[in-house]
Design a protein around this motif. Structure first.
Motif, mmCIF file in Angstrom:
data_model
loop_
_atom_site.group_PDB
_atom_site.id
_atom_site.type_symbol
_atom_site.label_atom_id
_atom_site.label_comp_id
_atom_site.label_asym_id
_atom_site.label_seq_id
_atom_site.Cartn_x
_atom_site.Cartn_y
_atom_site.Cartn_z
ATOM 1 N N GLY A 33 -96.648 -32.948 -47.330
ATOM 2 C CA GLY A 33 -95.560 -33.320 -46.430
ATOM 3 C C GLY A 33 -94.193 -33.051 -47.032
ATOM 4 O O GLY A 33 -93.318 -32.453 -46.388
ATOM 5 N N GLU A 34 -94.012 -33.452 -48.282
ATOM 6 C CA GLU A 34 -92.733 -33.242 -48.964
ATOM 7 C C GLU A 34 -92.475 -31.755 -49.199
ATOM 8 O O GLU A 34 -91.338 -31.278 -49.083
ATOM 9 C CB GLU A 34 -92.746 -33.991 -50.292
ATOM 10 C CG GLU A 34 -91.420 -34.003 -51.028
ATOM 11 C CD GLU A 34 -91.473 -34.745 -52.349
ATOM 12 O OE1 GLU A 34 -90.506 -34.632 -53.127
ATOM 13 O OE2 GLU A 34 -92.485 -35.434 -52.603
ATOM 14 N N ALA A 35 -93.532 -31.011 -49.539
ATOM 15 C CA ALA A 35 -93.373 -29.575 -49.794
ATOM 16 C C ALA A 35 -92.957 -28.837 -48.531
ATOM 17 O O ALA A 35 -92.057 -27.978 -48.566
ATOM 18 C CB ALA A 35 -94.681 -29.000 -50.329
ATOM 19 N N LEU A 36 -93.574 -29.161 -47.408
ATOM 20 C CA LEU A 36 -93.231 -28.483 -46.154
ATOM 21 C C LEU A 36 -91.826 -28.861 -45.697
ATOM 22 O O LEU A 36 -91.106 -28.023 -45.138
ATOM 23 C CB LEU A 36 -94.267 -28.822 -45.078
ATOM 24 C CG LEU A 36 -95.607 -28.114 -45.259
ATOM 25 C CD1 LEU A 36 -96.685 -28.765 -44.403
ATOM 26 C CD2 LEU A 36 -95.482 -26.632 -44.921
ATOM 27 N N ALA A 37 -91.421 -30.096 -45.935
ATOM 28 C CA ALA A 37 -90.050 -30.495 -45.592
ATOM 29 C C ALA A 37 -89.047 -29.693 -46.409
ATOM 30 O O ALA A 37 -88.014 -29.243 -45.888
ATOM 31 C CB ALA A 37 -89.872 -31.990 -45.843
ATOM 32 N N ALA A 38 -89.339 -29.478 -47.698
ATOM 33 C CA ALA A 38 -88.448 -28.676 -48.536
ATOM 34 C C ALA A 38 -88.405 -27.235 -48.050
ATOM 35 O O ALA A 38 -87.330 -26.619 -47.994
ATOM 36 C CB ALA A 38 -88.919 -28.723 -49.991
ATOM 37 N N LEU A 39 -89.553 -26.693 -47.679
ATOM 38 C CA LEU A 39 -89.597 -25.313 -47.210
ATOM 39 C C LEU A 39 -88.768 -25.143 -45.948
ATOM 40 O O LEU A 39 -88.014 -24.173 -45.794
ATOM 41 C CB LEU A 39 -91.057 -24.911 -46.961
ATOM 42 C CG LEU A 39 -91.340 -23.436 -46.721
ATOM 43 C CD1 LEU A 39 -90.971 -22.600 -47.935
ATOM 44 C CD2 LEU A 39 -92.816 -23.223 -46.382
ATOM 45 N N ARG A 40 -88.893 -26.088 -45.034
ATOM 46 C CA ARG A 40 -88.118 -26.009 -43.783
ATOM 47 C C ARG A 40 -86.617 -26.145 -44.039
ATOM 48 O O ARG A 40 -85.803 -25.597 -43.295
ATOM 49 C CB ARG A 40 -88.597 -27.085 -42.813
ATOM 50 C CG ARG A 40 -90.027 -26.858 -42.318
ATOM 51 C CD ARG A 40 -90.412 -27.853 -41.227
ATOM 52 N NE ARG A 40 -91.793 -27.655 -40.820
ATOM 53 C CZ ARG A 40 -92.813 -28.397 -41.250
ATOM 54 N NH1 ARG A 40 -92.580 -29.404 -42.094
ATOM 55 N NH2 ARG A 40 -94.028 -28.145 -40.841
ATOM 56 N N ALA A 41 -86.273 -26.850 -45.109
ATOM 57 C CA ALA A 41 -84.862 -27.036 -45.448
ATOM 58 C C ALA A 41 -84.327 -25.919 -46.331
ATOM 59 O O ALA A 41 -83.148 -25.919 -46.693
ATOM 60 C CB ALA A 41 -84.676 -28.384 -46.143
ATOM 61 N N GLY A 42 -85.189 -24.971 -46.675
ATOM 62 C CA GLY A 42 -84.772 -23.879 -47.545
ATOM 63 C C GLY A 42 -84.556 -24.303 -48.972
ATOM 64 O O GLY A 42 -83.748 -23.697 -49.700
ATOM 65 N N GLU A 43 -85.276 -25.331 -49.413
ATOM 66 C CA GLU A 43 -85.115 -25.859 -50.761
ATOM 67 C C GLU A 43 -86.382 -25.611 -51.572
ATOM 68 O O GLU A 43 -87.467 -25.418 -51.029
ATOM 69 C CB GLU A 43 -84.821 -27.365 -50.714
ATOM 70 C CG GLU A 43 -83.543 -27.717 -49.952
ATOM 71 C CD GLU A 43 -83.375 -29.214 -49.748
ATOM 72 O OE1 GLU A 43 -84.316 -29.963 -50.127
ATOM 73 O OE2 GLU A 43 -82.341 -29.629 -49.218
ATOM 74 N N LEU A 44 -86.239 -25.638 -52.887
ATOM 75 C CA LEU A 44 -87.373 -25.506 -53.795
ATOM 76 C C LEU A 44 -87.416 -26.754 -54.660
ATOM 77 O O LEU A 44 -86.519 -26.983 -55.464
ATOM 78 C CB LEU A 44 -87.224 -24.258 -54.665
ATOM 79 C CG LEU A 44 -88.364 -23.960 -55.648
ATOM 80 C CD1 LEU A 44 -89.675 -23.748 -54.913
ATOM 81 C CD2 LEU A 44 -88.035 -22.740 -56.504
ATOM 82 N N ASN A 45 -88.438 -27.581 -54.456
ATOM 83 C CA ASN A 45 -88.548 -28.817 -55.239
ATOM 84 C C ASN A 45 -89.901 -28.866 -55.943
ATOM 85 O O ASN A 45 -90.728 -27.961 -55.811
ATOM 86 C CB ASN A 45 -88.333 -30.052 -54.350
ATOM 87 C CG ASN A 45 -89.387 -30.182 -53.252
ATOM 88 O OD1 ASN A 45 -90.357 -29.420 -53.212
ATOM 89 N ND2 ASN A 45 -89.192 -31.135 -52.360
#
Length: 386
Positions: free
Chosen positions: A213-225
């Motif tokens: 869930g957190e990874a997909l949220a980062a991907l949609r936001a254009g972020e790499l976490n």
């Protein structure tokens, strides 16, 4: 156990870090490679091009693949590389491009170098290729004696990919646990290499449920976490370790047989590989009569957008006769579904699909029993101890 095990654990070298593509020419030179063929797609190259390094001292040829991993495409790539006396084949793309490069390189006994643009399968890690015909229908997978020479995984490249492709990768990787567990837990005394594959499969499930869930949220936001990097490595590395150590005992069982059968339905070709596999996980669990695990997984499926029903796949129109055809395709003699305990018939598959449809409809309407929330231990429910 009567199936011999050959451990194909990993590529010769694997690097995961931002900017890793920039070291490609250095790694080629270390191997004495100065003439290469780069196999790429068209759409994936749009995203990959900004990360592609300048190969100053390397003679570089490019080949645009035709959209399917077929033997004719393999032969065309191999013929080009042979005609131009090239020394390595490089994949820049997703799973099918990667599988094409591996099979073409194997035909010529050349090193395969993989630069993934997606984390939708473990293709970049594994030393096998899944082969299809020109219509996109599954034929078989071929295993190679040589591991991939080099994998350069840049998480920043994956972070630029569409979220739905990472979701499909999560679905494909989730199957690693359920397919490995249903086979290995029924072994009297699994050898250490099989237990290592079993552990990697368990780790896949744990990471996916925790970080997706957190990874997909980062991907949609254009972020790499950190969560996104963990999911990328889980899909590619941990997923690849399962079959790499356990081989046929950890590779595929019921879920992939359902996927393979679905590829025989033309309308399913627009559904991503991992989404069909994720649906196959639920059908496999229905065949096992494990409804509590299905209930436990459904919120996760809903959260990240994995299909749980024929309707979710766009196949709600399938008749009972269609389901029997699906069952026959899923239970051909060579299908991996027969690695499950007991006898699995076409009729059993069709019945499981129908039961799953009814169960999910009831659950979505709030009238089916909830899951237990119980976590299985590493050996799985009903496992034999060693």
């Amino acid at each position: 156990m009567d199936q011999p095990i050959i451990v194909r654990a990993a590529p010769q070298e694997f690097i995961c870090r931002a900017g890793s593509w920039g070291s490609l020419e250095q790694h080629l030179q270390r191997r004495g490679i100065s003439r290469v063929l780069v196999v790429r797609g068209e759409q994936s190259w749009i995203a990959a091009a900004p990360f592609w390094p300048e190969l100053i001292e390397t003679e570089t040829h490019y080949y645009i693949y035709g959209g399917e991993c077929t033997y004719s495409e393999r032969d065309a790539i191999a013929a080009y590389a042979e005609d131009h006396q090239l020394q390595a084949v490089i994949a820049v793309g997703g799973g099918k491009i990667t599988d094409l490069v591996k099979t073409a390189a194997a035909k010529l006994n050349l090193p395969a170098v993989i630069l993934p643009t997606l984390a939708a399968t473990c293709a970049a890690w594994s030393s096998l290729s899944v082969m299809y015909d020109e219509h996109g229908e599954f034929i078989r997978f071929d295993i190679f004696a040589r591991s991939n020479a080099l994998v350069l995984l840049d998480p920043a490249v994956i972070a630029a990919s569409p979220p739905e492709l990472l979701t499909a990768g999560i679905g494909d990787t989730l199957a690693k646990w359920y397919e490995a567990d249903v086979i290995i837990r029924n072994l009297d005394s699994p050898p250490l290499e099989v237990e290592l594959g079993w552990y990697a499969a368990r780790k896949c499930r744990e990471n996916l449920l925790k970080y997706s869930g957190e990874a997909l949220a980062a991907l949609r936001a254009g972020e790499l976490n950190d969560a996104l990097v963990r999911i990328i490595e889980t899909n590619i590395m941990a997923g690849g370790l399962v079959g790499g150590f356990a081989e046929d005992y950890g590779r595929t069982a019921g879920a992939h047989s359902i996927h393979d059968a679905l590829t025989g339905i033309p309308e399913s070709h627009r559904v991503l590989h991992g989404n069909k596999v994720a649906y196959g996980v639920l059908v496999q669990l229905a065949l096992e009569n494990n409804w509590s695990e299905i209930a436990e997984l459904l919120p996760f499926y809903e959260q990240i957008g994995l299909p749980a029903s024929l309707g979710d796949l766009g196949l709600a129109h399938l008749s009972r006769g269609d389901l029997l055809k699906l069952g026959r395709r899923a239970t051909v003699p060579e299908a991996s579904i027969h690695r499950m305990p007991g006898t699995v018939t076409a009729e059993a598959v069709a019945a499981a699909v129908e039961e799953l449809e009814g169960y999910i409809n009831k659950l979505r309407c709030g009238s089916a029993p909830a899951g237990t929330g119980r976590e299985k231990d590493l050996q799985g429910e009903g496992a034999k101890t060693t």
